[in-house]
Design a protein around this motif. Structure first.
Motif, short mmCIF file in Angstrom:
data_model
loop_
_atom_site.label_atom_id
_atom_site.label_comp_id
_atom_site.label_asym_id
_atom_site.label_seq_id
_atom_site.Cartn_x
_atom_site.Cartn_y
_atom_site.Cartn_z
N ASP A 1 11.63 4.58 -18.65
CA ASP A 1 10.91 5.79 -19.07
C ASP A 1 9.54 5.83 -18.40
OD1 ASP A 1 8.81 4.46 -20.70
OD2 ASP A 1 10.50 3.93 -22.00
N THR A 2 8.82 6.93 -18.61
CA THR A 2 7.51 7.10 -17.98
C THR A 2 6.41 7.27 -19.02
OG1 THR A 2 7.86 9.49 -17.83
CG2 THR A 2 8.52 8.16 -15.92
N GLU B 1 2.42 15.79 -14.82
CA GLU B 1 3.74 15.27 -14.47
C GLU B 1 4.55 14.87 -15.69
OE1 GLU B 1 5.12 15.37 -11.68
OE2 GLU B 1 3.50 15.65 -10.25
N GLU C 1 6.76 14.65 -18.83
CA GLU C 1 7.82 15.43 -19.46
C GLU C 1 8.50 14.55 -20.50
OE1 GLU C 1 10.74 17.04 -16.89
OE2 GLU C 1 9.33 18.25 -15.73
N GLN D 1 11.48 11.99 -19.67
CA GLN D 1 11.51 11.81 -18.22
C GLN D 1 11.82 10.35 -17.88
OE1 GLN D 1 10.71 13.95 -15.18
NE2 GLN D 1 11.85 12.15 -14.53
N GLU D 2 12.78 10.15 -16.98
CA GLU D 2 13.09 8.82 -16.47
C GLU D 2 12.66 8.73 -15.01
OE1 GLU D 2 16.70 6.71 -18.77
OE2 GLU D 2 17.29 8.19 -17.26
N LEU E 1 10.61 10.21 -9.69
CA LEU E 1 10.97 10.93 -10.91
C LEU E 1 12.39 11.47 -10.75
CD1 LEU E 1 7.69 12.89 -11.71
CD2 LEU E 1 8.42 10.64 -12.53
N THR F 1 16.02 13.42 -11.87
CA THR F 1 16.45 14.68 -12.47
C THR F 1 17.96 14.70 -12.55
OG1 THR F 1 16.55 17.07 -12.14
CG2 THR F 1 16.32 15.74 -10.17
#
Length: 732
Positions: free
Chosen positions: A55-56, A64, A66, A69-70, A179, A181
């Motif tokens: 994860d972030t 940036e 979200e 977000q991974e 990042l 998606t």
């Protein structure tokens, strides 16, 4: 995940760029210093990368961030020995060498970054993920992201450390964060130098061009929209390869076949000489270009018809490519399983078998995606010599992994054994052997011995642990696929003389029985696969596969029965025969007027034509095969009428009209009535090897029994080759 498969070279020019950007810097004594340092530099170099998905949370700038977000965290390092070399030299007072050592380490890191691109994109493709942005600290993310990367990637467990100032040890290490998606069609891998605050970087470039690709089906309906960066120096064809988009390029991207057609929708792509040789002025004005010659200087949008592997029909197989058999056995999971594999130059076939009952519940077939590097083995050898060997190895390994996943229901069923039949070049590319000696006289392979290995050694640590055997070959151009075919057809036990002819991308043939077997390979080229034919295509729905002249026009048969989209190998054999019978071309292969210049139309609209160039391609191919066969028969001391059975192997042979093939002189008239379509004999041989005890000893015996007849030095072949250039069969 730890990755170490780097292939680092040290370029004096690149080291120079990192020092001050002037070639003169490495003139004279400095160049000698660098040359002296190279052996120790390679001894010290220990390149490795650590990759992990996490994860972030808490490590991105607000714009940036979200929810959910991974990111893929990547750390690369050249190792402590090379990283610390510059400091050692400074302490010794050798400032010149210290600066060179520092530049060498940076140069290696830049190479590692470039070389990671393919495996990372491949990993994303396998997981159905895309890359929406690349981040680097501190310009794109806080420095804390480097600590997160150390934890997520496993680099800490691999011996790397991070200081309180959030710098890595070894010092010559780098961190990139991608990042992710769920849009699998985004590939924004490249570093954007225009947004980087390090304006003094010697490797600085502008913003990488963004390529947007619209793929459409044969009816013009949009299927996918793919976006990403174009790597510096790459053509659009090379970019599409990296993204996993297959575009037919039988010439290997040399601009000679004209098949990698794209259309510019927005932006600019210069018109090249290769474009002008294949497309009309009207087409060029509409933006038609060759992908292999197109190098975007700025952002652009293109449209292409993406070749779908699941639409590629392989005659003689039970399924279309990319699909598995619907036949399922409820008791399947009970017995031991094996997978038989045929790696052809054009296609790959894999079949699941129960080793105890002999049942064959599923088959998987696919294009060999190495085809984008060239249609025949010579093109692949050349591509390997040009540095594409690893990419082609990855192509075939990806196909095998996908096939295994489909055959085993995503790995739910265990595999005990795999047996592979393939020609010598395909084996070399699969195993990572150097290919150069295959393409130059005296055409020496690294090895033709039977290979015994395991699934993890062949396909990577993520693969199952099962035994793997690869059929032995005979020479550079008589490979394990022929050994497998001879084994499947019992040549080593037959009393009567038989012939095996494999009319695939290459023209291989064998004559003999249990006492002796002679074999040869004829340089037929890929014409029988629809390549080098102007309107040629592979065996896809709509390909013309049969033709009959009704006195006024051609009555056509297509694969699947739909509207014609091109002509495949069997189609052009039949069409040429019918044209010869109708007087449209003479025995020398010359098209009569007015078709000699504009080509002879096959379909009603005149979009699909046979041109004079196509006739010459067929003449060259059929003359090579026929002359090779007659040379083998003569060397064996028999004539065609003495042969008991002619086995015609390969998908092409399954659909071949033997009378028409004999009518144009591809096969002898005595073959008619004795010919037997044998299907994929390489695959059948692999299936037999799976089931039979002592298969290894039997195939070794066969390979040892085969004697190759070299056609290139045979005077009889040269004379016959010229004779069989004509169409028609000589009357006895």
């Amino acid at each position: 995940m730890r990755y170490t498969d780097f292939h680092i070279s040290i370029s004096a020019e690149e080291v120079c760029r990192l020092l001050d950007g002037h070639k003169s810097t490495l003139g004279g004594e400095l160049a000698e210093e660098l040359e002296e340092m190279l052996p120790e530099a390679f001894e010290r170099l220990e390149p490795e990368a650590f990759l992990g998905v996490g994860d972030t949370e808490g490590v991105l700038y607000e714009e940036e961030a979200e929810e959910g977000q991974e990111a893929l965290y990547v750390i690369t390092t050249v190792g402590e020995a090379l990283s610390g070399w510059s400091g050692e030299l400074f302490r010794e007072g050798d400032c010149v060498k210290a600066m060179l050592a520092d530049a060498i380490a940076d140069h290696c890191l830049f190479q590692m970054d470039r070389q990671l691109r393919e495996p990372v994109l491949g990993l994303c493709r396998q997981q159905g993920l895309g890359i929406r942005r690349r981040l680097e600290a501190p310009q794109d993310a806080p420095m804390e992201i480097q600590k997160k990367a150390l934890q997520v990637s496993g680099a800490g467990e691999g011996g790397m450390e991070i200081t309180e100032g959030l710098m890595y040890r070894p010092v010559k290490s780098a961190c990139q964060v991608f990042l992710l998606t769920r849009d699998r069609d985004q590939f924004f891998w490249e570093h954007d130098c225009s947004g980087c605050p390090d304006t003094s970087c010697r490797m600085r470039k502008g913003r990488p061009p963004v390529l947007e690709v619209e793929t459409v089906d044969r009816d013009g309906l949009k299927r996918r929209r793919i976006r990403g960066h174009v790597q510096a120096g790459q053509s659009i064809l090379e970019t599409l390869r990296a993204w996993g988009i297959y575009l037919d390029a039988p010439c290997g991207g040399r601009g000679t076949c004209g098949k990698c057609r794209i259309r510019l929708v927005k932006g600019e792509l210069a018109v090249t000489e290769a474009d002008r040789s294949h497309f009309s002025e009207e087409e060029l004005e509409r933006g038609v270009r060759l992908a292999c010659r197109a190098h975007p200087a700025g952002d652009c949008v293109i449209r292409l018809k993406e070749a779908r592997e699941d639409a590629f029909y392989i005659p003689g197989s039970r399924e279309k490519a990319g699909e598995e058999s619907l036949e399922r056995k409820s008791a399947e999971k009970a017995g031991r399983k094996g997978v038989a594999v045929d790696i052809g130059t054009t296609t790959v076939a894999m079949e699941l078998a129960d080793l105890e009952t002999g049942e064959r519940p599923r088959i998987y077939t696919s294009l060999n995606t190495q085809r984008q590097y060239g249609a025949d083995v010579i093109s692949r050898i050349q591509a390997a010599d040009e540095g594409k060997a690893k990419e082609m190895q990855d192509c075939i390994r990806d196909v095998l992994r996908e096939g295994l996943a489909r055959l085993t229901d995503g790995g739910k069923e265990h595999i005990d054994r795999m047996v592979i039949g393939a020609n010598t070049t395909m084996v070399h590319l699969l195993m990572g052997y150097p290919c150069h000696s295959l393409g130059v006289y005296p055409f020496m392979p690294c090895s033709t011995e039977r290979i015994d290995t395991d699934g993890q050694a062949l396909l990577g640590e993520a693969a199952e642990d099962f035994d793997v055997s690869v059929f032995p070959g005979v020479s550079a151009y008589i490979g394990g696929d022929i050994t497998a075919g001879l084994y499947a057809l019992d040549f080593h036990r037959k009393e009567e003389v038989s012939v095996l002819v494999d009319l695939g991308t290459n023209g291989e043939m064998a004559v003999g029985n249990k006492d002796r077997i002679l074999a040869a390979s004829a340089a037929a080229g890929p014409a029988f696969e629809g390549d080098n034919i102007i309107c040629g295509t592979g065996s896809i729905p709509g390909a013309i596969c049969g033709a009959r002249w009704n006195g006024q026009q051609m009555e056509l048969q297509t694969i699947g029965g739909g509207a014609p989209v091109g002509i495949c190998g069997t189609g052009i054999i039949e069409a040429v025969y019918e044209m010869m019978e109708a007087g449209i071309l003479d025995e020398t292969g010359r098209l009569e007027e007015p078709w000699d210049e504009e080509g002879f139309p096959l379909d009603g609209e005149g979009k699909i034509r046979i041109f004079q160039k196509d006739i010459r391609e067929i003449q060259l191919a059929k003359a090579a095969v026929r002359a090779g066969l007659e040379t083998l028969l003569a060397a064996c001391g028999v004539e065609a009428r003495d042969v008991d059975t002619f086995y015609i192997a390969g998908g092409f042979g399954c659909q071949l009209d033997i009378e028409k093939a004999a009518g144009i002189g591809l096969l002898p008239q005595d073959c008619v009535g004795k010919a037997r379509p044998a299907g994929n004999t390489s695959l059948e041989g692999a299936l037999r090897y799976l089931r039979e005890a002592g298969g290894g000893a039997a195939v070794d015996e066969i390979a040892g029994k085969v004697r190759e007849i070299s056609l290139s030095t045979d005077r009889n072949f040269q004379q016959l080759y010229m004779e069989y250039m004509y169409f028609g069969e000589d009357e006895e």
